[in-house]
Write a protein that holds these residues in place. Structure first.
Motif, mmCIF file in Angstrom:
data_model
loop_
_atom_site.group_PDB
_atom_site.id
_atom_site.type_symbol
_atom_site.label_atom_id
_atom_site.label_comp_id
_atom_site.label_asym_id
_atom_site.label_seq_id
_atom_site.Cartn_x
_atom_site.Cartn_y
_atom_site.Cartn_z
ATOM 1 N N LYS A 128 0.833 -1.208 0.000
ATOM 2 C CA LYS A 128 0.000 0.000 0.000
ATOM 3 C C LYS A 128 0.864 1.252 0.000
ATOM 4 O O LYS A 128 0.565 2.219 -0.702
ATOM 5 N N LYS A 166 3.893 1.509 -1.179
ATOM 6 C CA LYS A 166 4.504 1.600 -2.508
ATOM 7 C C LYS A 166 3.516 2.182 -3.512
ATOM 8 O O LYS A 166 3.867 3.047 -4.307
ATOM 9 N N GLU A 167 2.273 1.728 -3.454
ATOM 10 C CA GLU A 167 1.239 2.252 -4.360
ATOM 11 C C GLU A 167 1.036 3.749 -4.139
ATOM 12 O O GLU A 167 0.922 4.505 -5.102
ATOM 13 N N LYS A 168 0.983 4.165 -2.881
ATOM 14 C CA LYS A 168 0.799 5.584 -2.569
ATOM 15 C C LYS A 168 1.980 6.410 -3.072
ATOM 16 O O LYS A 168 1.795 7.501 -3.617
ATOM 17 N N GLN A 177 3.985 5.660 -5.576
ATOM 18 C CA GLN A 177 3.935 5.705 -7.035
ATOM 19 C C GLN A 177 2.856 6.673 -7.510
ATOM 20 O O GLN A 177 3.052 7.393 -8.488
ATOM 21 N N GLU A 178 1.733 6.694 -6.820
ATOM 22 C CA GLU A 178 0.658 7.623 -7.162
ATOM 23 C C GLU A 178 1.136 9.062 -6.970
ATOM 24 O O GLU A 178 0.936 9.918 -7.833
ATOM 25 N N PHE A 179 1.770 9.333 -5.836
ATOM 26 C CA PHE A 179 2.301 10.667 -5.559
ATOM 27 C C PHE A 179 3.324 11.066 -6.616
ATOM 28 O O PHE A 179 3.297 12.180 -7.126
ATOM 29 N N GLY A 198 3.601 10.065 -9.659
ATOM 30 C CA GLY A 198 2.952 10.348 -10.928
ATOM 31 C C GLY A 198 2.285 11.706 -10.947
ATOM 32 O O GLY A 198 2.247 12.375 -11.987
ATOM 33 N N GLN A 199 1.781 12.135 -9.800
ATOM 34 C CA GLN A 199 1.084 13.410 -9.722
ATOM 35 C C GLN A 199 2.026 14.589 -9.477
ATOM 36 O O GLN A 199 1.688 15.726 -9.780
ATOM 37 N N HIS A 200 3.184 14.326 -8.907
ATOM 38 C CA HIS A 200 4.109 15.399 -8.519
ATOM 39 C C HIS A 200 5.552 15.085 -8.900
ATOM 40 O O HIS A 200 6.428 15.036 -8.028
#
Length: 65
Positions: free
Chosen positions: A7, A9-11, A13-15, A17-19
């Motif tokens: 979880k 790691k997913e967060k 990677q999401e961050f 991608g957005q920043h």
């Protein structure tokens, strides 16, 4: 315990991608800190690793243009 890391790691990677700009800044700061703490002895390797991280997770100046 593995689920928690997945979880996280997913967060991350999401961050990333957005920043991507913030990722690049953070990686650069960490690389500079590590370079300073090693007395510049491993600067080339540290900065090569930082470049690889930025390529993988964003934050590379070329990707922002």
């Amino acid at each position: 315990m593995d689920g928690m890391f997945d979880k996280a790691k997913e967060k991350l990677q999401e961050f990333a991608g957005q920043h991507p700009d913030k990722v690049g800044q953070g990686v650069d700061k960490a690389a500079d800190f590590a370079d300073e703490k090693t007395g510049g002895k491993h600067g080339d390797q540290i900065h090569q690793g930082a470049d690889k991280l930025k390529e993988r997770f964003g934050g590379d100046d070329q990707q922002q243009q």
